[in-house]
Design a protein around this motif. Structure first.
Motif, PDB file in Angstrom:
ATOM      1  N   PHE A 127     -38.109  30.747   9.028  1.00  0.00           N
ATOM      2  CA  PHE A 127     -38.473  30.907  10.438  1.00  0.00           C
ATOM      3  C   PHE A 127     -39.973  30.666  10.604  1.00  0.00           C
ATOM      4  CE2 PHE A 127     -34.300  32.294  10.801  1.00  0.00           C
ATOM      5  CZ  PHE A 127     -33.972  32.672  12.109  1.00  0.00           C
ATOM      6  N   THR A 128     -40.422  30.677  11.843  1.00  0.00           N
ATOM      7  CA  THR A 128     -41.835  30.596  12.163  1.00  0.00           C
ATOM      8  C   THR A 128     -42.096  31.561  13.309  1.00  0.00           C
ATOM      9  OG1 THR A 128     -43.664  29.118  12.784  1.00  0.00           O
ATOM     10  CG2 THR A 128     -41.519  28.662  13.772  1.00  0.00           C
ATOM     11  N   LEU A 129     -43.334  31.633  13.762  1.00  0.00           N
ATOM     12  CA  LEU A 129     -43.692  32.415  14.938  1.00  0.00           C
ATOM     13  C   LEU A 129     -43.901  31.465  16.109  1.00  0.00           C
ATOM     14  CD1 LEU A 129     -46.233  34.832  13.217  1.00  0.00           C
ATOM     15  CD2 LEU A 129     -43.887  35.365  13.909  1.00  0.00           C
ATOM     16  N   PRO A 130     -43.838  31.951  17.341  1.00  0.00           N
ATOM     17  CA  PRO A 130     -43.989  31.055  18.491  1.00  0.00           C
ATOM     18  C   PRO A 130     -45.445  30.680  18.730  1.00  0.00           C
ATOM     19  CG  PRO A 130     -43.739  33.301  19.252  1.00  0.00           C
ATOM     20  CD  PRO A 130     -43.561  33.344  17.751  1.00  0.00           C
ATOM     21  N   THR A 131     -45.648  29.582  19.410  1.00  0.00           N
ATOM     22  CA  THR A 131     -46.961  29.228  19.943  1.00  0.00           C
ATOM     23  C   THR A 131     -47.104  29.824  21.345  1.00  0.00           C
ATOM     24  OG1 THR A 131     -46.110  27.204  20.948  1.00  0.00           O
ATOM     25  CG2 THR A 131     -46.949  27.039  18.688  1.00  0.00           C
ATOM     26  N   LYS A 132     -48.261  29.670  21.919  1.00  0.00           N
ATOM     27  CA  LYS A 132     -48.465  30.108  23.310  1.00  0.00           C
ATOM     28  C   LYS A 132     -47.461  29.430  24.236  1.00  0.00           C
ATOM     29  CE  LYS A 132     -51.873  29.740  27.089  1.00  0.00           C
ATOM     30  NZ  LYS A 132     -51.128  28.720  27.870  1.00  0.00           N
ATOM     31  N   LYS A 198     -54.285  27.172  16.586  1.00  0.00           N
ATOM     32  CA  LYS A 198     -55.410  26.630  15.820  1.00  0.00           C
ATOM     33  C   LYS A 198     -56.465  27.691  15.546  1.00  0.00           C
ATOM     34  CE  LYS A 198     -56.482  23.134  18.497  1.00  0.00           C
ATOM     35  NZ  LYS A 198     -57.016  21.853  19.012  1.00  0.00           N
ATOM     36  N   ARG A 199     -56.499  28.720  16.384  1.00  0.00           N
ATOM     37  CA  ARG A 199     -57.559  29.719  16.259  1.00  0.00           C
ATOM     38  C   ARG A 199     -57.401  30.612  15.036  1.00  0.00           C
ATOM     39  NH1 ARG A 199     -59.005  31.531  22.469  1.00  0.00           N
ATOM     40  NH2 ARG A 199     -58.702  29.495  23.403  1.00  0.00           N
ATOM     41  N   VAL A 274     -52.657  19.294  18.204  1.00  0.00           N
ATOM     42  CA  VAL A 274     -52.124  19.417  16.848  1.00  0.00           C
ATOM     43  C   VAL A 274     -52.559  20.749  16.227  1.00  0.00           C
ATOM     44  CG1 VAL A 274     -52.243  18.446  14.519  1.00  0.00           C
ATOM     45  CG2 VAL A 274     -52.079  16.927  16.496  1.00  0.00           C
ATOM     46  N   ILE A 275     -51.635  21.411  15.562  1.00  0.00           N
ATOM     47  CA  ILE A 275     -51.948  22.621  14.790  1.00  0.00           C
ATOM     48  C   ILE A 275     -51.657  22.279  13.339  1.00  0.00           C
ATOM     49  CG2 ILE A 275     -51.494  25.074  14.448  1.00  0.00           C
ATOM     50  CD1 ILE A 275     -50.570  25.225  17.338  1.00  0.00           C
ATOM     51  N   GLN A 276     -52.697  21.916  12.610  1.00  0.00           N
ATOM     52  CA  GLN A 276     -52.490  21.374  11.272  1.00  0.00           C
ATOM     53  C   GLN A 276     -52.036  22.419  10.266  1.00  0.00           C
ATOM     54  OE1 GLN A 276     -55.056  18.428   9.644  1.00  0.00           O
ATOM     55  NE2 GLN A 276     -56.082  18.041  11.575  1.00  0.00           N
ATOM     56  N   ARG A 277     -52.388  23.674  10.491  1.00  0.00           N
ATOM     57  CA  ARG A 277     -51.892  24.757   9.632  1.00  0.00           C
ATOM     58  C   ARG A 277     -51.086  25.705  10.505  1.00  0.00           C
ATOM     59  NH1 ARG A 277     -57.329  25.825   6.086  1.00  0.00           N
ATOM     60  NH2 ARG A 277     -56.696  24.768   4.186  1.00  0.00           N
ATOM     61  N   THR A 390     -60.940  24.134  20.400  1.00  0.00           N
ATOM     62  CA  THR A 390     -60.487  24.476  21.736  1.00  0.00           C
ATOM     63  C   THR A 390     -59.124  23.861  22.014  1.00  0.00           C
ATOM     64  OG1 THR A 390     -61.651  22.563  22.662  1.00  0.00           O
ATOM     65  CG2 THR A 390     -62.833  24.643  22.621  1.00  0.00           C
ATOM     66  N   ASP A 391     -58.465  24.370  23.054  1.00  0.00           N
ATOM     67  CA  ASP A 391     -57.185  23.815  23.457  1.00  0.00           C
ATOM     68  C   ASP A 391     -57.354  22.330  23.757  1.00  0.00           C
ATOM     69  OD1 ASP A 391     -56.292  26.356  23.265  1.00  0.00           O
ATOM     70  OD2 ASP A 391     -55.945  26.681  25.405  1.00  0.00           O
TER      71      ASP A 391
END
Length: 710
Positions: A127-132, A198-199, A274-277, A390-391
């Motif tokens: 599984f993963t966690l959600p993004t915003k 990304k943060r 993109v969220i590379q990690r 930033t977004d």
């Protein structure tokens, strides 16, 4: 333990195999709840006096051994359709219907936990966690939208008693909906989500938890995206929403984590690019920093070279190469300071990103850089200084800059700003520098003091600089030190006026060229509000030109003249040769459509190539015996000869300009050895009149006039 893990892996594989067969019956892959498993209230008593480490170890064991309520087991589908580029994507992903809880349907504990533990559970279950963006979608799809019930802040917010107090409040709220929406219905509005962002990996790296949500019933979240807590922090308000990593996209099986790393399709699940990690680092997880000190260059038509500062932690690099900066093919090479890419297409851009690797870890990919392999002598260097997470920062805006240069017939090299600071690349090797700063601001610095010194030296020697960004004035002049302010005035020829046109953020997205200036006649210069392929420029700087700077653009439809861009031509403080500046108060890459961006770059490059037709001739000689002789004969018709002398080998450009400052001929554009050189110019069909010829090297810029008399 090995057997248990193996069984879980088989369960997850069977889920993946069955996804396309039965897309409506997804389940949480944990065993049945043991008969002797503690209830939620039993578990509360068990862990209330434990350390965080011991408590989280107990939570992990309860979850993976199946001590979760039955109502969490049947996953809820989230479906949507989205256009990305020219394609339409139908997406279905699956989430647990409530936040992770321990216990039974009758007695459960919605248990907060650190992101490290949440990630560990995700890794075990696939599984993963959600993004915003996903959190907003889940709230929108929820059949039960509960009102938030905050507890007043205190030092006790991270303790089990307060967590249990909030749990009981939420259970009481949930009971009001049970008749129409029994347990197992999708629920939202009662917790903040721990999210993927990304943060997680922005400064300081990477010890933080990112939270978002807790929506009011009108859809507005109490909690904006926030990354101010350490990754060992969890309070009563935090909830863990598990999302099955396997997803259907146009009926093809993908993974959410893989799509979040995709330059194009990350838009399906992320509104911050993109969220590379797309994960939280575990405490024992080896980490490598992405390479950030490198550049991409080319000396001929068929190769490109990547110069990388040595990384003692990496043994290999993975090199991803692309023709368009979006679809990449990767190869692995041993770590080395110069990596040569063969088989390039002449005069066509190549884009590159790299990541480090060793026996135990891989870094994320670097930002994207590029170059144009060509036999032409390259005069332009593009610097990416937009590092702020930033977004919308997809770290590949070299594409917009490179495309505009290429479509105007120019070649380019590129480098990171770290490569400039380290000395891996020298600004002095180029006539033109284009520096992109995006939304880089006080948090990350636009121009550091070291960068200021290098830029100032470049301009003092007659360099041409284009810089664009929406927070430069805010950072350097409004919030800057005395040194920052002096650099901003003396070398960017500006002062800060407003943080946005009329000091209203997110309102104005258009500029127009001013009369008799660089962008004269361009009436609709639009930049992105976040819906045109890049990011939302909410705070474009309003500038006041000073010290010889001139307004090149103003913001459209605002009260009075509010300057959006500044141009300058002349001697910078303590300079030896005249240089040129173009400074945009909003990022070049956000200008749309691409045809407008092409025109902007065309005007800038023509300005850089033009000469000052009102300047008097130099005496023809510079220190070090660089000499440019008067053409002979003069006047001439239609052929004349020009001689120049060099004390050593130089990259030389000898060009001819008309009295509008436009280049009409390039006579030399390559390396010349020490000695005297003679060039003949045939004026051909050019009309009679005065012309200017200019000799340029890294140490000299000499102009003289000649007369064509037909």
């Amino acid at each position: 333990m090995f057997i248990v893990t193996f069984i879980r892996q088989l369960l997850f594989i069977s889920l993946l195999m069955g996804l396309s067969i039965n897309a409506t019956a997804q389940n949480l892959p944990v065993p049945e709840r043991p008969e002797d498993a503690p209830t939620g209230s039993d578990f509360k008593e068990k862990v209330k006096s434990m350390s965080l480490e011991d408590r989280e170890s107990e939570i992990f064991q309860e979850v993976i051994n199946g001590n979760v309520p039955d109502f969490l087991r049947a996953l809820s589908p989230i479906t949507f359709t989205q256009n990305v580029g020219d394609s339409v994507y139908d997406v279905t992903y699956y989430v647990i219907p409530d936040y992770v809880a321990i216990g039974s349907d009758e007695d459960y504990f919605l248990i907060p936990m650190t992101p490290v533990l949440a990630q560990k559970i995700c890794n075990e279950l696939g599984f993963t966690l959600p993004t915003k963006k996903m959190t907003d979608q889940i709230w929108s799809e929820a059949s039960v939208k509960m009102a938030p019930s905050p507890i007043p802040p205190s030092d006790e917010m991270t303790t089990i008693p307060v967590m249990w107090q909030h749990n009981e409040t939420v259970r009481g709220q949930r009971a009001e909906y049970l008749d129409d929406n029994p347990l197992g219905s999708l629920v939202a509005g009662h917790k903040k989500d721990v999210i993927i962002s990304k943060r997680i990996y922005t400064n300081p790296l990477p010890k933080r938890v990112v939270i978002y949500g807790w929506h009011y019933q009108n859809g507005n979240p109490i909690q904006p995206v926030y990354a101010g807590h350490h990754n060992q922090y969890a309070d009563y308000s935090h909830g863990i929403r598990l999302v099955q990593d396997s997803v259907l996209v146009n009926n093809d099986k993908k993974t959410i984590t893989g799509l979040l790393q995709n330059t194009t399709l990350s838009a399906l699940f992320s509104d911050e690019g993109v969220i590379q990690r797309p994960f939280y680092p575990l405490e024992d997880q080896a980490m490598l920093d992405a390479p950030d000190t490198f550049g991409v260059f080319s000396e001929n038509s068929f190769t490109a070279e990547i110069y990388v500062e040595e990384n003692t932690d990496a043994t290999h690099y993975i090199i991803a190469e692309s023709e368009d900066g979006q679809l990449f093919n990767s190869t692995e090479v041993p770590q080395q300071e110069v990596i040569t890419l063969d088989g390039m297409t002449s005069d066509e851009p190549v884009y590159v990103k790299i990541k480090g690797k060793n026996a135990s870890a891989e870094s994320i990919y670097s930002e994207v850089l590029g170059a144009i392999p060509s036999e032409k002598v390259n005069e332009t260097l593009v610097i990416n200084g937009f590092d702020r997470g930033t977004d919308g920062n997809s770290f590949d805006f070299i594409r917009q800059h490179g495309m505009a240069l290429h479509e105007n017939g120019y070649t380019f090299h590129s480098a990171t700003n770290e490569a400039v600071i380290s000395g891996l690349v020298s600004l002095a090797d180029y006539r033109n520098v284009i520096w992109m700063l995006g939304e880089e601001s006080t948090a990350d610095e636009t121009f550091s003091e070291t960068e200021q010194e290098l830029v100032a030296a470049f301009l003092k020697k007659g360099g041409n600089l284009m810089v664009s960004g929406s927070e430069i004035a805010w950072d350097l002049d409004y919030r800057g030190t005395a040194t920052d302010k002096e650099f901003f005035r003396s070398f960017l020829k500006s002062e800060y006026r407003f943080d946005a046109p009329e000091n209203r953020s997110g309102t104005w997205y258009e500029a127009t060229g001013t009369e008799n200036a660089l962008f004269s006649g361009l009436s609709e210069i639009t930049y992105d509000d976040g819906t045109n392929g890049t990011y939302n420029v909410k705070y474009p700087d309003v500038l006041t030109p000073v010290d010889g700077g001139e307004a090149a653009m103003v913001y459209a439809d605002v009260n009075g003249e509010q300057v959006a861009a500044v141009q300058f031509e002349g001697m910078f403080p303590d300079g030896g040769q005249a240089g040129k500046l173009v400074y945009l108060g909003f990022p070049l890459e956000t200008i749309y459509p691409a045809s407008t961006r092409k025109v902007i770059i065309s005007r800038v490059m023509e300005f850089f190539e033009s000469v000052n037709t009102t300047a008097e001739d130099f005496d023809g000689e510079m220190p070090g015996s660089i000499k440019l002789s008067q053409n002979y004969p003069n006047p001439f018709n239609p052929t004349t000869k020009i001689e120049f002398s060099l004390p050593q080998s130089y990259q030389v450009n000898l060009s001819v300009y008309n009295m509008l400052g436009q280049r009409v001929a390039t006579l030399v554009n390559n390396v010349k050895s020490a000695g005297t050189h003679s060039v003949e110019w045939q004026a051909g069909t050019l009309s009679s009149g005065m012309y200017i010829y200019r000799l340029s090297t890294s140490d000299a810029d000499i102009t003289k006039k000649m007369l064509l008399a037909k």
